[in-house]
Design an enzyme around this catalytic site. Structure first.
Site, short mmCIF file in Angstrom:
data_model
loop_
_atom_site.label_atom_id
_atom_site.label_comp_id
_atom_site.label_asym_id
_atom_site.label_seq_id
_atom_site.Cartn_x
_atom_site.Cartn_y
_atom_site.Cartn_z
N GLY A 125 30.55 -6.10 -31.61
CA GLY A 125 31.77 -6.42 -30.97
C GLY A 125 32.31 -7.81 -31.25
N PHE A 150 36.57 -10.20 -27.16
CA PHE A 150 36.81 -11.69 -26.42
C PHE A 150 35.69 -12.54 -27.00
N ILE A 151 34.65 -12.30 -26.21
CA ILE A 151 33.37 -13.35 -26.37
C ILE A 151 32.94 -13.09 -27.81
N ASP A 172 31.98 -3.66 -35.56
CA ASP A 172 32.87 -3.27 -34.54
C ASP A 172 33.51 -1.97 -34.75
N LYS A 173 33.65 -1.46 -33.43
CA LYS A 173 34.33 -0.12 -33.35
C LYS A 173 35.80 -0.21 -33.62
N LEU A 174 36.33 -1.34 -33.31
CA LEU A 174 37.68 -1.92 -32.88
C LEU A 174 38.45 -1.04 -32.03
N THR A 222 25.18 -9.02 -17.98
CA THR A 222 26.20 -9.45 -17.27
C THR A 222 25.71 -9.69 -15.94
N ASP A 223 26.31 -10.64 -15.14
CA ASP A 223 25.78 -10.96 -13.65
C ASP A 223 25.83 -9.87 -12.68
N GLU A 224 27.15 -8.68 -13.12
CA GLU A 224 27.16 -7.60 -12.65
C GLU A 224 26.05 -6.68 -12.22
N TYR A 244 30.40 0.71 -14.85
CA TYR A 244 30.45 -0.37 -15.94
C TYR A 244 28.92 -1.00 -15.60
N LYS A 260 25.34 -1.19 -17.84
CA LYS A 260 24.89 -2.52 -18.36
C LYS A 260 23.29 -2.86 -18.03
N TYR A 267 43.58 -7.48 -5.65
CA TYR A 267 42.81 -6.55 -4.99
C TYR A 267 42.38 -6.75 -3.59
P1 NAD Z 1 35.66 -7.00 -25.09
O1 NAD Z 1 35.99 -5.70 -24.42
O2 NAD Z 1 36.78 -8.02 -25.11
O3 NAD Z 1 35.13 -6.61 -26.38
C1 NAD Z 1 34.22 -5.57 -26.67
C2 NAD Z 1 34.22 -5.27 -28.10
O4 NAD Z 1 33.01 -4.41 -28.64
C3 NAD Z 1 35.41 -4.97 -28.92
O5 NAD Z 1 35.60 -5.72 -30.03
C4 NAD Z 1 35.09 -3.54 -28.91
O6 NAD Z 1 35.85 -2.85 -30.23
C5 NAD Z 1 33.74 -3.31 -29.59
N1 NAD Z 1 33.06 -2.22 -29.16
C6 NAD Z 1 33.28 -1.35 -28.20
N2 NAD Z 1 32.63 0.00 -28.26
C7 NAD Z 1 32.05 -0.21 -29.48
C8 NAD Z 1 31.22 0.68 -30.08
N3 NAD Z 1 30.84 1.77 -29.69
N4 NAD Z 1 30.52 0.40 -31.26
C9 NAD Z 1 30.98 -0.94 -31.78
N5 NAD Z 1 31.84 -1.79 -31.16
C10 NAD Z 1 32.37 -1.48 -30.17
O7 NAD Z 1 34.53 -7.34 -24.35
P2 NAD Z 1 34.06 -9.02 -24.23
O8 NAD Z 1 34.46 -9.31 -22.52
O9 NAD Z 1 34.06 -9.62 -25.01
O10 NAD Z 1 32.39 -8.82 -23.71
C11 NAD Z 1 31.40 -8.83 -24.70
C12 NAD Z 1 30.19 -8.60 -24.05
O11 NAD Z 1 29.76 -9.59 -22.84
C13 NAD Z 1 29.84 -7.34 -23.32
O12 NAD Z 1 28.59 -6.82 -23.58
C14 NAD Z 1 29.96 -7.58 -21.89
O13 NAD Z 1 29.56 -6.63 -21.12
C15 NAD Z 1 29.56 -8.96 -21.96
N6 NAD Z 1 29.77 -9.59 -20.74
C16 NAD Z 1 31.22 -9.89 -20.58
C17 NAD Z 1 31.58 -10.95 -19.53
C18 NAD Z 1 33.22 -11.11 -19.20
O14 NAD Z 1 33.60 -11.80 -18.57
N7 NAD Z 1 33.99 -10.66 -20.17
C19 NAD Z 1 30.74 -11.61 -18.76
C20 NAD Z 1 29.70 -11.28 -18.93
C21 NAD Z 1 29.01 -10.51 -19.83
O1 DAU Z 2 31.03 -10.81 -14.17
C1 DAU Z 2 30.90 -10.72 -15.43
C2 DAU Z 2 31.77 -9.48 -15.43
O2 DAU Z 2 33.21 -10.16 -15.36
C3 DAU Z 2 31.92 -8.93 -16.77
O3 DAU Z 2 30.63 -8.23 -16.88
C4 DAU Z 2 32.87 -7.82 -17.12
O4 DAU Z 2 32.83 -7.20 -18.56
C5 DAU Z 2 34.44 -8.50 -16.85
O5 DAU Z 2 35.28 -7.51 -16.88
C6 DAU Z 2 34.51 -9.21 -15.66
O6 DAU Z 2 34.42 -8.29 -14.49
P1 DAU Z 2 35.21 -8.32 -13.22
O7 DAU Z 2 35.45 -7.22 -12.68
O8 DAU Z 2 34.57 -9.52 -12.30
O9 DAU Z 2 36.60 -9.04 -13.62
P2 DAU Z 2 38.03 -8.64 -13.66
O10 DAU Z 2 38.62 -10.17 -14.57
O11 DAU Z 2 38.26 -7.21 -13.95
O12 DAU Z 2 38.29 -9.00 -11.99
C7 DAU Z 2 37.97 -10.33 -11.69
C8 DAU Z 2 38.35 -10.25 -9.98
O13 DAU Z 2 39.77 -10.10 -9.80
C9 DAU Z 2 37.60 -9.06 -9.40
O14 DAU Z 2 37.03 -9.60 -8.11
C10 DAU Z 2 38.50 -8.24 -9.22
C11 DAU Z 2 39.87 -9.01 -9.04
N1 DAU Z 2 41.22 -8.35 -9.69
C12 DAU Z 2 40.91 -7.87 -10.79
C13 DAU Z 2 42.00 -7.33 -11.43
C14 DAU Z 2 42.22 -6.67 -12.78
C15 DAU Z 2 42.06 -8.21 -8.89
O15 DAU Z 2 42.26 -8.72 -7.85
N2 DAU Z 2 43.49 -7.55 -9.54
C16 DAU Z 2 43.32 -7.08 -10.71
O16 DAU Z 2 44.36 -6.51 -11.29
#
Ligand code: NAD
Ligand code: DAU
Length: 339
Positions: free
Chosen positions: A8, A12-13, A34-36, A125-127, A150, A154, A207
């Site tokens: 991955g 993003f991360i 990465d699967k892109l 994740t904290d979720e 989701y 996780k 929301y």
């Molecule tokens: P993202 O959606 O931006 O990126 C996910 C990446 O995984 C992409 O590059 C995608 O192509 C790759 N991917 C998806 N399915 C795949 C597969 N089957 N095989 C190989 N690659 C694959 O995600 P992110 O926000 O960067 O999150 C990265 C990790 O961190 C995740 O595990 C997510 O659960 C965790 N996380 C995210 C957040 C957040 O706020 N974004 C917070 C806590 C934890």
């Molecule tokens: O907490 C960690 C998680 O944070 C990660 O594990 C997830 O991958 C990541 O997507 C994120 O999840 P959330 O659902 O918390 O994030 P999101 O950005 O989707 O939403 C943040 C907050 O904003 C949540 O309370 C929902 C709200 N929201 C989101 C969207 C997309 C809105 O009010 N309107 C929106 O359009």
């Protein structure tokens, strides 16, 4: 930890981590696997692909043979697993791929790690803790209580990783991250969606009442937290990574709009997310005890992220005008029409 497989790494991360890690550990070699998917973008690492220390294998983490061959060919000694389907709203619209990638995919990585005796660091994740009562902050020892497809996928992955440590003695660590913000976050997530909508003068779809609480942590601090666990963490342990502070979504929206100098009249309260978790909050003392501390507080993190979207339109404009449009229509058209 010289030869890393970063799954991955085009997301993003993952891409922020690869850039950070190679900057700090130039002797390392990183293979991004990465699967892109729509969220995985080669351009997130455009400045680094010429480096002899970085290469890309396009593949699915569920492909046992390809993951195994890649690890053997590159003499991988550490897998860092970021690969996942990550958006809660997408998991409500189409949940099955979340099980395929997040649960089975992680399981395949564990099998390869077991076969080849490779350390695995898993990004959770904290979720997984579910939504948290006002007076509590999640501890690593708390029971998991996920509430969306989701989060459930996780949590299953997180527990599989721990089961492999217990059953097979596999050297693993886990970090559970708070909501990250920063460069290269796909604009389906709230902060980049709101920032890009604000820049375009479009409605900001909040929301429900917008009083849900999140710890908006800067992705840089997530990367340094993972590094601290890789270098100084105890194998077999779980570490929370966040700032330990929260704000409401409405407060986050205010910061985004004020940073970008846009009108608060853009805000629309729309139909809530089903099963919307009201509050996430984690205690991060265990990570702090490794000598880590966050550089950004959540207010700075959100403001910095909003500024990045104002300064990097060339990155997100092609995304927003492409396949993202169909998703946006499905997710928001009816909701916004009702406001
Ligand atoms: P993202 O959606 O931006 O990126 C996910 C990446 O995984 C992409 O590059 C995608 O192509 C790759 N991917 C998806 N399915 C795949 C597969 N089957 N095989 C190989 N690659 C694959 O995600 P992110 O926000 O960067 O999150 C990265 C990790 O961190 C995740 O595990 C997510 O659960 C965790 N996380 C995210 C957040 C957040 O706020 N974004 C917070 C806590 C934890
Ligand atoms: O907490 C960690 C998680 O944070 C990660 O594990 C997830 O991958 C990541 O997507 C994120 O999840 P959330 O659902 O918390 O994030 P999101 O950005 O989707 O939403 C943040 C907050 O904003 C949540 O309370 C929902 C709200 N929201 C989101 C969207 C997309 C809105 O009010 N309107 C929106 O359009």
């Amino acid at each position: 930890m010289k030869h890393l497989l970063v799954t991955g790494g085009c997301g993003f991360i993952g891409s922020n981590f690869v850039r950070y890690w190679l900057g700090q550990h130039p002797e390392s070699r990183v293979v991004v696997y990465d699967k892109l998917t729509y969220a995985g973008r080669r351009e997130n690492l455009a400045d680094l692909w010429d480096s002899p220390n970085l290469s890309l294998v396009v593949g699915d983490i569920g492909d046992l043979e390809l993951v195994g061959r890649t690890c053997q060919n590159h003499q991988i000694d550490l897998i860092v697993n970021f690969a996942a389907e990550t958006h809660v709203d997408q998991s409500i619209l189409g949940p099955l791929v979340f099980t395929d990638t997040n649960v089975r995919g992680t399981h395949v990585l564990l099998e390869v790690a077991r076969e080849l005796n490779i350390r695995l660091h898993h990004i959770s994740t904290d979720e997984v803790y579910g939504h948290i009562a006002d007076e509590h902050q999640s501890l690593e020892t708390d029971n998991l209580a996920p509430r969306s497809p989701y989060a459930a996928s996780k949590a299953a992955a997180d527990q599989l990783v721990q089961a492999y440590a217990i059953t097979y003695g596999l050297p693993v660590t886990i970090t559970r991250g708070a909501n990250n913000v920063g460069p290269y976050q796909y604009p389906e997530k709230a902060v980049p969606l709101f920032a890009t909508n604000a820049i375009l003068g479009e409605a900001i779809p909040v929301y429900g009442d917008g009083l849900q609480m999140r710890d908006y942590a800067h992705v840089h601090d997530h990367c340094t937290g993972i590094e601290a666990v890789l270098l100084r963490g105890v194998v077999g342990e779980v570490y929370n990574v966040g700032t330990g502070k929260e704000m409401t979504n409405l407060e986050m929206v205010d910061i985004v709009l004020d940073t970008l100098g846009q009108s608060h009249d853009l805000v629309r309260h729309v139909t809530d997310r089903p099963g919307h978790d009201r509050r996430y909050s984690m205690n991060v003392d265990k990570l702090r005890a490794l000598g880590w501390q966050p550089k950004y507080d959540p207010k700075q993190a959100v403001a910095e992220a909003a500024k990045w979207y104002a300064q990097n339109r060339a990155w997100w404009e092609p995304i927003r005008s492409g396949e993202f449009r169909a998703y946006y229509e499905q997710q928001y058209a009816e909701r916004l029409a009702k406001t």
